[in-house]
Design an enzyme around this catalytic site. Structure first.
Site, short mmCIF file in Angstrom:
data_model
loop_
_atom_site.label_atom_id
_atom_site.label_comp_id
_atom_site.label_asym_id
_atom_site.label_seq_id
_atom_site.Cartn_x
_atom_site.Cartn_y
_atom_site.Cartn_z
N TRP A 282 -2.73 -2.61 -1.68
CA TRP A 282 -2.43 -4.02 -1.90
C TRP A 282 -3.27 -4.76 -0.88
O TRP A 282 -3.04 -4.63 0.33
CB TRP A 282 -0.94 -4.29 -1.68
CG TRP A 282 -0.53 -5.70 -2.03
CD1 TRP A 282 -0.21 -6.18 -3.26
CD2 TRP A 282 -0.40 -6.80 -1.12
NE1 TRP A 282 0.10 -7.51 -3.18
CE2 TRP A 282 0.00 -7.92 -1.89
CE3 TRP A 282 -0.60 -6.96 0.25
CZ2 TRP A 282 0.21 -9.18 -1.32
CZ3 TRP A 282 -0.39 -8.21 0.81
CH2 TRP A 282 0.02 -9.30 0.03
N HIS B 145 17.84 -36.43 -8.91
CA HIS B 145 17.14 -36.94 -7.71
C HIS B 145 15.64 -36.65 -7.76
O HIS B 145 14.98 -36.67 -6.74
CB HIS B 145 17.76 -36.35 -6.44
CG HIS B 145 19.20 -36.72 -6.29
ND1 HIS B 145 19.60 -38.00 -5.98
CD2 HIS B 145 20.34 -36.00 -6.45
CE1 HIS B 145 20.93 -38.05 -5.94
NE2 HIS B 145 21.41 -36.83 -6.23
N ASN C 282 -1.60 2.09 5.88
CA ASN C 282 -0.75 1.05 5.29
C ASN C 282 -0.27 0.18 6.43
O ASN C 282 0.35 0.67 7.37
CB ASN C 282 0.44 1.71 4.58
CG ASN C 282 1.51 0.70 4.18
OD1 ASN C 282 1.20 -0.46 3.95
ND2 ASN C 282 2.75 1.15 4.10
N GLY C 283 -0.61 -1.10 6.38
CA GLY C 283 -0.19 -2.01 7.44
C GLY C 283 -1.31 -2.98 7.76
O GLY C 283 -2.26 -3.12 6.99
N ARG D 11 3.76 -0.23 -4.96
CA ARG D 11 3.53 -0.80 -3.64
C ARG D 11 2.20 -1.55 -3.54
O ARG D 11 1.91 -2.21 -2.54
CB ARG D 11 3.55 0.30 -2.58
CG ARG D 11 4.85 1.07 -2.52
CD ARG D 11 4.75 2.17 -1.49
NE ARG D 11 4.63 1.65 -0.16
CZ ARG D 11 5.65 1.33 0.63
NH1 ARG D 11 6.88 1.51 0.21
NH2 ARG D 11 5.45 0.84 1.83
N LYS E 13 12.47 -14.83 -11.43
CA LYS E 13 12.17 -13.73 -12.36
C LYS E 13 11.10 -14.16 -13.35
O LYS E 13 10.16 -13.43 -13.62
CB LYS E 13 13.41 -13.30 -13.16
CG LYS E 13 14.46 -12.47 -12.48
CD LYS E 13 14.04 -11.09 -12.08
CE LYS E 13 13.30 -11.08 -10.78
NZ LYS E 13 14.02 -10.98 -9.55
N LYS F 206 5.94 -4.23 -4.47
CA LYS F 206 7.39 -4.06 -4.38
C LYS F 206 7.91 -4.21 -2.96
O LYS F 206 8.97 -4.78 -2.74
CB LYS F 206 7.74 -2.67 -4.92
CG LYS F 206 9.22 -2.39 -5.00
CD LYS F 206 9.86 -3.14 -6.12
CE LYS F 206 11.35 -2.92 -6.18
NZ LYS F 206 11.98 -4.01 -6.96
N GLU G 215 17.30 -17.49 -8.96
CA GLU G 215 16.88 -16.12 -9.29
C GLU G 215 16.26 -16.06 -10.69
O GLU G 215 15.25 -15.39 -10.90
CB GLU G 215 18.10 -15.18 -9.17
CG GLU G 215 17.86 -13.73 -9.55
CD GLU G 215 16.77 -13.03 -8.74
OE1 GLU G 215 16.26 -13.59 -7.75
OE2 GLU G 215 16.41 -11.91 -9.14
N CYS H 39 0.86 -1.18 0.00
CA CYS H 39 0.00 0.00 0.00
C CYS H 39 0.90 1.23 0.00
O CYS H 39 1.95 1.26 0.65
CB CYS H 39 -0.92 0.11 1.20
SG CYS H 39 -2.10 -1.22 1.33
N GLU I 49 7.52 -14.75 -11.61
CA GLU I 49 6.80 -13.60 -11.05
C GLU I 49 6.27 -12.65 -12.12
O GLU I 49 5.25 -12.01 -11.91
CB GLU I 49 7.61 -12.86 -9.99
CG GLU I 49 8.78 -12.07 -10.47
CD GLU I 49 9.51 -11.35 -9.34
OE1 GLU I 49 8.88 -10.92 -8.37
OE2 GLU I 49 10.74 -11.24 -9.44
O1 M6R Z 1 12.81 -5.22 -0.46
P1 M6R Z 1 13.35 -6.60 -0.22
O2 M6R Z 1 14.61 -6.85 -0.93
O3 M6R Z 1 13.45 -6.93 1.24
O4 M6R Z 1 12.25 -7.56 -0.84
C1 M6R Z 1 12.35 -8.95 -0.75
C2 M6R Z 1 11.44 -9.63 -1.73
O5 M6R Z 1 10.11 -9.28 -1.49
C3 M6R Z 1 11.78 -9.26 -3.19
O6 M6R Z 1 13.11 -9.55 -3.49
C4 M6R Z 1 10.86 -10.02 -4.17
O7 M6R Z 1 11.14 -11.39 -4.11
C5 M6R Z 1 11.01 -9.47 -5.57
N1 M6R Z 1 9.72 -9.30 -6.18
C6 M6R Z 1 11.78 -10.35 -6.47
O8 M6R Z 1 11.88 -9.85 -7.76
#
Ligand code: M6R
Length: 613
Positions: free
Chosen positions: A75, A509, A101-102, A27, A490, A608, A486, A2, A493
């Site tokens: 969010w 395995h 927000n929270g 956000r 990517k 984010k 990673e 949010c 997501e």
């Molecule tokens: O802000 P942060 O690095 O603590 O966030 C951690 C994860 O939420 C963040 O890396 C998330 O996995 C990303 N969307 C990955 O691209």
């Protein structure tokens, strides 16, 4: 998650708030709303969907001129994304409006109590309970709204950044925070409040970061900050160094693409002033006072989430190889709840792009309570993690707006690499000549990343072929194992294709059962100590007719003869390969997501900065 924005001053509040909400949309983008106050009253406008939906809705509204306002981009946590659950929320008598927000964890108990007192609820949100709880205290205590907020904050459990408006006080905003960020921009007789500095930078570079358990009251052009114990504090004004262009797309179609292409510069920025290979100098200011603890630590524990956790895995290899200290890498969300064995001989590294991730913050608090030293590696200057850790190093990657983390990852690895080299040198586990050699090679990484980016057109062609795949496997060994994880993250997501990362040798395995002619397998097969083994793994996939996309070192001829596609990247020291090998994987996921028509910068269900558990 949010985003919240508020304004009070002499300008028209609405355009400032809308622009600010657009900057904070990363956000959360489930719904958006604003509250404005003018002689026609205190009015809330809100709509499901993106800020642009709200803008369309406002086109048909009148009397929007207001010198004060609050805005929210959501969010969803409690209640589905719809108009009613959108913020701001009114008090029952419509006298107050609030954005939040929270998460309020005890909202159920408070709600039951309020219902018994006759309050009615329209939404399913904890935030409506919160504002009505404040309203109830206000009504029963014959006190100011500010005092009612203060009393309420003693009773609510959870996290919040809130801003309230009162119909009776057209020049007043009341804000408070605990666990969720809130920045106050101080202009010329005007104030801007927001979840981060991006909506503010255009108007002023003077900001105050509100701390947990603080309440800010902006009344009649003056800012006053008190703790929830009613003790006045002196607002400390920070100078923002962010440039406006850093938060704009700069001609790119998406922020993610801009951020992928910025990496030669962001890695160089991260090393600037810290690494001077010619003179054998490596200076990390944040480490200076804690070098002794770091050098003599029994154990390094790295805690983080998502992509930052992957950077932590790379660091495990780095610290163990160069400094010979045992390392554990922990998901912050698990670490915080499993009663870990910790002592003051542990050195904790918390990694976070946003510096606001709730699980990472909680893990830090836990480790701190056990006497461990906490070092933050964060990107967002002034965010919560750098303010709660003992020391830290910023990654200096600049604002990362795309929800999928790219340049933050390589900047995190750059900082962690410098830390590992420094530590190894100081502990004597890394001999001077080798140290000097590594420093020189590290300095070449930005230009090698630049070269790796040139494979973009080829990757675009590969993406065309695989954009409709339903599954992907990513395999790597050693330093390239976290890169495989990673790459898979990517892809899933932003393109919503199911993808898994594995250590290449683990394939036999279990995951090997998945391989057939429909399964694309991305191998990171650079020339390093496990190259021969990875080549064998490639053969195993080929024998089962899997489609092979291989990231190889420039000039490789062996894998070229086996793979369906090869992507060449420049050679470097094995320990630095992740900084380069991740680049084509970022590009591949980007192109596939664009071809599938996905919203690359704001993928579904994500935000984010994850400020809830
Ligand atoms: O802000 P942060 O690095 O603590 O966030 C951690 C994860 O939420 C963040 O890396 C998330 O996995 C990303 N969307 C990955 O691209």
């Amino acid at each position: 998650m949010c985003g919240i924005v508020a304004y009070v001053g002499q300008q028209d509040a609405l355009p400032i708030i809308i622009k600010g909400l657009k900057r904070l949309e990363y956000r959360g983008y489930d719904s958006a709303g604003v509250a404005l106050l003018n002689p026609n009253g205190l009015t809330v406008y809100k709509k499901k969907g993106k800020v642009s939906e709200l803008e369309n809705h406002l086109l048909s509204q009148e009397n929007l001129l207001s010198k004060i306002g609050i805005g929210h981009t959501r969010w969803a946590t409690h209640g589905e994304p719809n108009d009613v659950n959108a913020h701001p929320h009114y008090s029952s008598n419509d006298q107050f409006a609030m954005i939040h927000n929270g998460i309020i964890e005890n909202y159920d108990v408070l709600k039951t109590d309020l219902i018994n007192k006759g309050y009615k609820f329209h939404s399913e949100t904890d935030s409506e309970v919160f504002i009505k709880f404040i309203e109830d205290i206000y009504a029963n205590n014959d006190c100011s709204l500010e005092e009612a907020v203060r009393l309420a904050l003693h009773k609510v459990v959870g996290a919040y950044a809130i801003v309230l408006m009162n119909k009776e006080e057209p020049d007043t905003l009341i804000a408070a925070r605990k666990g969720s960020p809130l920045v106050i921009g101080v202009g010329d007789n005007e104030y801007f409040l927001a979840s981060d500095a991006t909506p503010i930078i255009e108007y002023t570079n003077q900001v105050v970061y509100l701390d947990d358990y603080e309440i800010a009251v902006i009344r009649d052009g003056k800012l006053q900050i008190k703790t929830i114990e009613n003790v006045e504090t002196n607002p400390y004004i920070n100078q923002l160094e962010m440039e406006l262009e850093a938060i704009e797309k700069g001609g790119y179609e998406h922020f993610m693409l801009k951020e992928i292409n910025e990496q030669p510069r962001s890695i160089a920025d991260c090393m600037r002033g810290r690494l001077d290979a010619q003179n054998g100098r490596l200076v990390l200011g944040g480490l200076r006072d804690y070098m002794n603890k770091f050098q003599n630590a029994d154990r390094i524990i790295i805690t983080a989430c998502g992509t930052s956790w992957h950077a932590g895995l790379v660091a495990e290899y780095l610290f163990e190889e160069f400094a010979r200290i045992p390392v554990e890498v922990e998901y912050a969300s698990e670490f915080r709840y499993r009663n870990p064995v910790l002592s003051d001989k542990d050195f904790i590294i918390a990694i976070s792009q946003s510096g606001e991730t709730a699980d990472t913050l909680a893990a830090i608090e836990l480790a701190k309570s056990k006497g461990a030293t906490i070092f933050g590696v964060c990107n967002v200057v002034g965010s919560s993690i750098p303010r709660t850790t003992h020391a830290g190093s910023y990654t200096h990657a600049g604002p990362e707006i795309g929800v999928a983390s790219t340049k933050a990852f390589t900047a995190q690895i750059s900082v962690l690499t410098m830390m590992a080299l420094k530590l190894g040198y100081k502990r004597g586990t890394l001999p001077e000549n080798r140290y000097m050699q590594l420093l020189s090679e590290l300095e070449t990484i930005p230009s090698k990343v630049e070269r790796a980016l040139k494979m973009n057109d080829k990757i675009h062609e590969i993406a065309k072929e695989y954009k409709d795949a339903r599954n992907f496997l990513y395999l790597g060994r050693g330093y390239n194992f976290p890169v495989a994880l990673e790459g898979a993250l990517k892809l899933k997501e932003i393109s919503y294709i199911h993808a898994e990362g594995y250590p290449a040798a683990e394939m036999k395995h279990g995951p090997i059962a998945l391989i057939d002619e429909e399964m694309p397998v991305v191998f990171i097969a650079t020339k390093d100590s496990s190259y021969e083994k990875v080549v064998s793994n490639i053969q195993e996939v080929k024998a089962r007719k899997g489609k092979i996309i291989a990231v190889v070192t420039e000039g490789d001829t062996v894998v070229k003869n086996m793979a369906d596609h090869v992507i060449e990247i420049p050679a470097t020291e094995e320990a630095f390969v992740p900084l380069i090998s991740v680049i084509p994987l970022q590009q591949l996921s980007y192109h596939i997501a664009v071809m599938r028509g996905c919203n690359v910068d704001q993928p579904r269900n994500l935000a984010k900065s994850v400020t809830v558990e």
